[in-house]
Write a protein that holds these residues in place. Sequence first.
Motif, mmCIF file in Angstrom:
data_model
loop_
_atom_site.group_PDB
_atom_site.id
_atom_site.type_symbol
_atom_site.label_atom_id
_atom_site.label_comp_id
_atom_site.label_asym_id
_atom_site.label_seq_id
_atom_site.Cartn_x
_atom_site.Cartn_y
_atom_site.Cartn_z
ATOM 1 N N PHE A 17 3.156 -2.721 5.899
ATOM 2 C CA PHE A 17 3.011 -1.366 5.403
ATOM 3 C C PHE A 17 4.174 -0.555 5.934
ATOM 4 O O PHE A 17 4.887 -0.985 6.831
ATOM 5 C CB PHE A 17 1.661 -0.743 5.791
ATOM 6 C CG PHE A 17 1.530 -0.437 7.254
ATOM 7 C CD1 PHE A 17 1.828 0.823 7.753
ATOM 8 C CD2 PHE A 17 1.078 -1.412 8.140
ATOM 9 C CE1 PHE A 17 1.699 1.097 9.097
ATOM 10 C CE2 PHE A 17 0.946 -1.147 9.480
ATOM 11 C CZ PHE A 17 1.258 0.118 9.970
ATOM 12 N N VAL A 39 -6.008 -4.734 5.460
ATOM 13 C CA VAL A 39 -6.522 -3.377 5.261
ATOM 14 C C VAL A 39 -7.191 -2.875 6.538
ATOM 15 O O VAL A 39 -7.018 -1.714 6.926
ATOM 16 C CB VAL A 39 -7.484 -3.334 4.050
ATOM 17 C CG1 VAL A 39 -8.212 -2.009 3.973
ATOM 18 C CG2 VAL A 39 -6.722 -3.610 2.756
ATOM 19 N N GLY A 56 -1.309 8.969 4.433
ATOM 20 C CA GLY A 56 -1.659 7.670 3.887
ATOM 21 C C GLY A 56 -0.563 6.633 3.996
ATOM 22 O O GLY A 56 0.600 6.943 4.233
ATOM 23 N N CYS A 58 -0.236 2.206 2.589
ATOM 24 C CA CYS A 58 -0.973 1.141 1.912
ATOM 25 C C CYS A 58 -0.377 -0.215 2.264
ATOM 26 O O CYS A 58 0.793 -0.327 2.605
ATOM 27 C CB CYS A 58 -0.992 1.344 0.411
ATOM 28 S SG CYS A 58 0.619 1.303 -0.359
ATOM 29 N N GLN A 60 1.140 -3.743 1.637
ATOM 30 C CA GLN A 60 2.027 -4.313 0.631
ATOM 31 C C GLN A 60 2.192 -5.799 0.912
ATOM 32 O O GLN A 60 2.345 -6.198 2.065
ATOM 33 C CB GLN A 60 3.412 -3.666 0.702
ATOM 34 C CG GLN A 60 3.417 -2.172 0.571
ATOM 35 C CD GLN A 60 4.749 -1.576 0.999
ATOM 36 O OE1 GLN A 60 5.525 -2.180 1.714
ATOM 37 N NE2 GLN A 60 5.008 -0.361 0.550
#
Length: 166
Positions: A17, A39, A56, A58, A60
């Motif tokens: 990330f 996650v 935020g 995410c 990848q």
Amino acid sequence: MSVTFTIESIPTGAFQFECHAGHEAIRIPLQAASYETAVVELAEHKAQCETCGTYGACVQGVNDIDDELDVNVSQANAVVLLHALGLPVEDLSGSAAAQDFLGRVILALADVGDDTGIAATVTRSNPQGMTFIECGVRPGYKADMFGRLFELATEAVRLGRDIGWS
């Protein structure tokens, strides 16, 4: 919307990330063996990082080829480039063998044509109506983009991978 020209890549099974807490984004590799556990690992980072927690981040997937050579252009500019390369422009997506793409780029570089640019314009349909803004194209844009596509295609040939765009 935009179109990105990229080298065909293969997922490695690793995850990462980007943390934006500093002045530049830092790619942080995750130790997770699956997306689901990645996650969870990211959630632990967000709990400790105010920037990522607020804005935020995410997970990848990591591919075997970095995206540093990717060439991203607007859809309008993609039409111009694809047309000059003799490639279909209908749906702005496709792929080509690296050697074929490289040959097309070399030919386009040899005959860039008018590369003086296009001035930006602002058009109003009426005083209370819509405003249309065409940002234009800077002088030398096509030569620059074909130069970047040349670098991309040369690396794709070296790796034996196709080039895709969408």
